[in-house]
Motif scaffolding. Structure first.
Motif, mmCIF file in Angstrom:
data_model
loop_
_atom_site.group_PDB
_atom_site.id
_atom_site.type_symbol
_atom_site.label_atom_id
_atom_site.label_comp_id
_atom_site.label_asym_id
_atom_site.label_seq_id
_atom_site.Cartn_x
_atom_site.Cartn_y
_atom_site.Cartn_z
ATOM 1 N N THR A 97 13.689 20.651 -16.314
ATOM 2 C CA THR A 97 13.187 21.772 -15.503
ATOM 3 C C THR A 97 12.743 21.286 -14.135
ATOM 4 O O THR A 97 13.045 21.915 -13.110
ATOM 5 C CB THR A 97 12.013 22.464 -16.218
ATOM 6 O OG1 THR A 97 12.465 22.987 -17.470
ATOM 7 C CG2 THR A 97 11.445 23.600 -15.376
ATOM 8 N N LEU A 98 12.037 20.172 -14.094
ATOM 9 C CA LEU A 98 11.596 19.625 -12.814
ATOM 10 C C LEU A 98 12.786 19.254 -11.933
ATOM 11 O O LEU A 98 12.777 19.498 -10.719
ATOM 12 C CB LEU A 98 10.708 18.398 -13.035
ATOM 13 C CG LEU A 98 9.343 18.642 -13.684
ATOM 14 C CD1 LEU A 98 8.599 17.321 -13.854
ATOM 15 C CD2 LEU A 98 8.501 19.613 -12.859
ATOM 16 N N VAL A 99 13.807 18.671 -12.532
ATOM 17 C CA VAL A 99 14.990 18.272 -11.763
ATOM 18 C C VAL A 99 15.732 19.507 -11.245
ATOM 19 O O VAL A 99 16.161 19.554 -10.080
ATOM 20 C CB VAL A 99 15.917 17.385 -12.614
ATOM 21 C CG1 VAL A 99 17.241 17.134 -11.893
ATOM 22 C CG2 VAL A 99 15.224 16.056 -12.922
ATOM 23 N N LYS A 100 15.865 20.520 -12.076
ATOM 24 C CA LYS A 100 16.541 21.753 -11.648
ATOM 25 C C LYS A 100 15.750 22.452 -10.546
ATOM 26 O O LYS A 100 16.326 22.958 -9.570
ATOM 27 C CB LYS A 100 16.726 22.690 -12.843
ATOM 28 C CG LYS A 100 17.777 22.213 -13.841
ATOM 29 C CD LYS A 100 17.888 23.159 -15.030
ATOM 30 C CE LYS A 100 18.942 22.661 -16.006
ATOM 31 N NZ LYS A 100 19.035 23.541 -17.206
ATOM 32 N N ASN A 101 14.428 22.498 -10.691
ATOM 33 C CA ASN A 101 13.593 23.098 -9.653
ATOM 34 C C ASN A 101 13.715 22.333 -8.329
ATOM 35 O O ASN A 101 13.709 22.927 -7.251
ATOM 36 C CB ASN A 101 12.128 23.123 -10.094
ATOM 37 C CG ASN A 101 11.852 24.150 -11.171
ATOM 38 O OD1 ASN A 101 12.700 24.969 -11.498
ATOM 39 N ND2 ASN A 101 10.652 24.100 -11.742
ATOM 40 N N THR A 102 13.809 21.012 -8.451
ATOM 41 C CA THR A 102 13.962 20.177 -7.259
ATOM 42 C C THR A 102 15.272 20.490 -6.545
ATOM 43 O O THR A 102 15.319 20.631 -5.311
ATOM 44 C CB THR A 102 13.915 18.685 -7.642
ATOM 45 O OG1 THR A 102 12.647 18.389 -8.235
ATOM 46 C CG2 THR A 102 14.128 17.799 -6.435
ATOM 47 N N TRP A 103 16.341 20.576 -7.318
ATOM 48 C CA TRP A 103 17.662 20.893 -6.757
ATOM 49 C C TRP A 103 17.622 22.230 -6.000
ATOM 50 O O TRP A 103 18.130 22.342 -4.889
ATOM 51 C CB TRP A 103 18.682 20.943 -7.878
ATOM 52 C CG TRP A 103 20.097 21.222 -7.433
ATOM 53 C CD1 TRP A 103 20.702 22.435 -7.284
ATOM 54 C CD2 TRP A 103 21.079 20.247 -7.059
ATOM 55 N NE1 TRP A 103 21.990 22.292 -6.851
ATOM 56 C CE2 TRP A 103 22.255 20.961 -6.704
ATOM 57 C CE3 TRP A 103 21.095 18.857 -7.001
ATOM 58 C CZ2 TRP A 103 23.427 20.322 -6.306
ATOM 59 C CZ3 TRP A 103 22.258 18.219 -6.602
ATOM 60 C CH2 TRP A 103 23.404 18.944 -6.257
ATOM 61 N N ALA A 104 16.967 23.214 -6.617
ATOM 62 C CA ALA A 104 16.894 24.540 -5.992
ATOM 63 C C ALA A 104 16.023 24.534 -4.737
ATOM 64 O O ALA A 104 16.263 25.308 -3.805
ATOM 65 C CB ALA A 104 16.357 25.556 -6.997
ATOM 66 N N ALA A 105 15.017 23.679 -4.703
ATOM 67 C CA ALA A 105 14.079 23.663 -3.580
ATOM 68 C C ALA A 105 14.604 22.893 -2.375
ATOM 69 O O ALA A 105 14.171 23.131 -1.246
ATOM 70 C CB ALA A 105 12.753 23.058 -4.020
ATOM 71 N N LEU A 106 15.543 21.964 -2.592
ATOM 72 C CA LEU A 106 16.016 21.104 -1.518
ATOM 73 C C LEU A 106 17.156 21.719 -0.718
ATOM 74 O O LEU A 106 18.030 22.397 -1.263
ATOM 75 C CB LEU A 106 16.494 19.766 -2.082
ATOM 76 C CG LEU A 106 15.440 18.714 -2.427
ATOM 77 C CD1 LEU A 106 16.096 17.529 -3.119
ATOM 78 C CD2 LEU A 106 14.692 18.254 -1.175
ATOM 79 N N LYS A 107 17.155 21.441 0.560
ATOM 80 C CA LYS A 107 18.318 21.745 1.385
ATOM 81 C C LYS A 107 19.441 20.756 1.039
ATOM 82 O O LYS A 107 19.162 19.652 0.555
ATOM 83 C CB LYS A 107 17.974 21.570 2.873
ATOM 84 C CG LYS A 107 16.915 22.482 3.428
ATOM 85 C CD LYS A 107 16.649 22.109 4.886
ATOM 86 C CE LYS A 107 15.559 22.957 5.501
ATOM 87 N NZ LYS A 107 15.271 22.542 6.902
ATOM 88 N N PRO A 108 20.689 21.086 1.294
ATOM 89 C CA PRO A 108 21.752 20.079 1.188
ATOM 90 C C PRO A 108 21.423 18.893 2.089
ATOM 91 O O PRO A 108 21.007 19.059 3.238
ATOM 92 C CB PRO A 108 22.993 20.831 1.681
ATOM 93 C CG PRO A 108 22.694 22.259 1.374
ATOM 94 C CD PRO A 108 21.223 22.423 1.629
#
Length: 340
Positions: free
Chosen positions: A254-265
């Motif tokens: 969940t933390l990794v998925k949230n990180t992916w969603a929060a980051l810009k490319p």
């Protein structure tokens, strides 16, 4: 006759709590601060600290055996060891004694009585079985957070210079506590602005430290839970320090998925935590920290760099690397979200 084995090594492990209590007690009564002013006799120290002479003599003998203090050449007084002056004297810029005497002695030490319950999964007998329930107690949150702040400024400075973040403009510090890491990173990068996400009782204290650092215009806070709260998006950097070890193992994805969603490319994730070697042979301090974390998060994972990088790779992150941070204790894993 076959040797019995190294009983002294086993006794050293079993009696290790005595050494830690000697250290904590010396901090509580101010022994190291007094000796930083110059060598003192037992009588002089007793008068300065309020301890009885016979008890203080016994404590000092223990501290000498632990190489925390030393007798003077004439054997009539005591002085601090060099590293004691560096790390255990309150006027030193490297001091972390408050972290030891408050968080470790007053919280971690007694809470370890619950380790057996945690190992058996008997969490009903544990007063605080998650970090969220622990930090919901305002008094406990304040003890933990205030003592942690000083101990996080140094590692925060190291993380800030471990990667070139001069092009970054936005940082999300998830589980950022009092904002120590964000403060140090914003100090290094004048164009950077940060948001600290942590439990409400914790970010209330963070606002104080951020204001003291004169960074209220660059660092804001969100009260919430990193696993269940909405994260701000379009961030250049996501930082998680001591968070992976403080959540259940099934929460890491969940933390990794949230990180992916929060980051810009092109954005970077930085994960700093207690990690043992990939072969799980040590180091001892990191292994013991993973063990004590089980008290507050019985389903927490014992982290390795390889395990963290596997999670990041599965999500799609690339350009991964890991570095040691606090020797023998913590490591940093970083990765980049590829450009679209």
């Amino acid at each position: 006759m076959k040797p019995l084995g190294n009983v002294e090594r086993i006794s050293g492990i079993a009696f290790g709590f005595m050494a830690s209590k000697a250290l904590f007690s010396a901090l509580h009564i101010g022994v190291f601060d007094q000796l930083a002013e110059g060598p003192k006799t037992v009588g002089e120290l007793a008068e300065a600290t309020g301890a009885t002479e016979h008890a203080l003599e016994t404590l000092l003998t223990g501290l000498v055996s632990l190489e925390l203090v030393q007798p003077t050449s004439d054997g009539k007084a005591y002085k601090n060891a060099e590293d004691t002056n560096t790390f255990l004297v309150s006027t030193s810029r490297h001091y972390y004694g408050d972290y030891l005497r408050y968080q470790i002695d007053q919280q971690m030490y007694p809470f370890m009585d619950n380790l057996g319950h945690a190992i058996k999964g008997d969490t009903d007998k544990i007063e605080f079985d998650t970090y969220e329930t622990w930090m919901a107690d305002k008094e406990q949150a304040e003890i933990f957070s205030r003592s942690q702040h000083g101990g996080s400024l140094g590692p925060g400075a190291v993380v800030a210079k471990s990667w070139d973040l001069s092009d970054a403009r936005t940082l999300l510090d998830v589980g950022g506590g009092t904002g120590a890491f964000s403060i140090m990173m914003c100090k290094r990068y004048p164009e950077l602005k940060a948001t600290v996400l942590d439990f409400p009782n914790v970010v209330a204290l963070a606002e104080e430290y951020i204001a003291e650092a004169d960074m209220s215009d660059r660092i804001d806070v969100i009260g919430g839970n990193g696993l269940t709260s909405q994260w701000p998006a379009e961030r250049d950097v996501v930082l998680m320090s001591y968070l992976f070890s403080g959540v259940p193992a099934d929460g890491l994805e969940t933390l990794v998925k949230n990180t992916w969603a929060a980051l810009k490319p092109g954005g970077r994730v930085i994960i700093h935590d207690f990690m043992v070697d990939d072969d799980r042979t040590g180091p001892p301090l990191a292994a013991m920290w993973a063990l004590q974390h089980m008290v507050f998060t019985p389903r927490a994972a014992s982290l390795t760099p390889g395990r963290v990088m596997e999670l990041l790779k599965a999500q799609g992150f690339g350009d991964m690397e890991e570095k040691p941070l606090i020797p023998g204790l913590t490591r940093v894993v970083s990765a980049v979200k590829p450009q679209a």
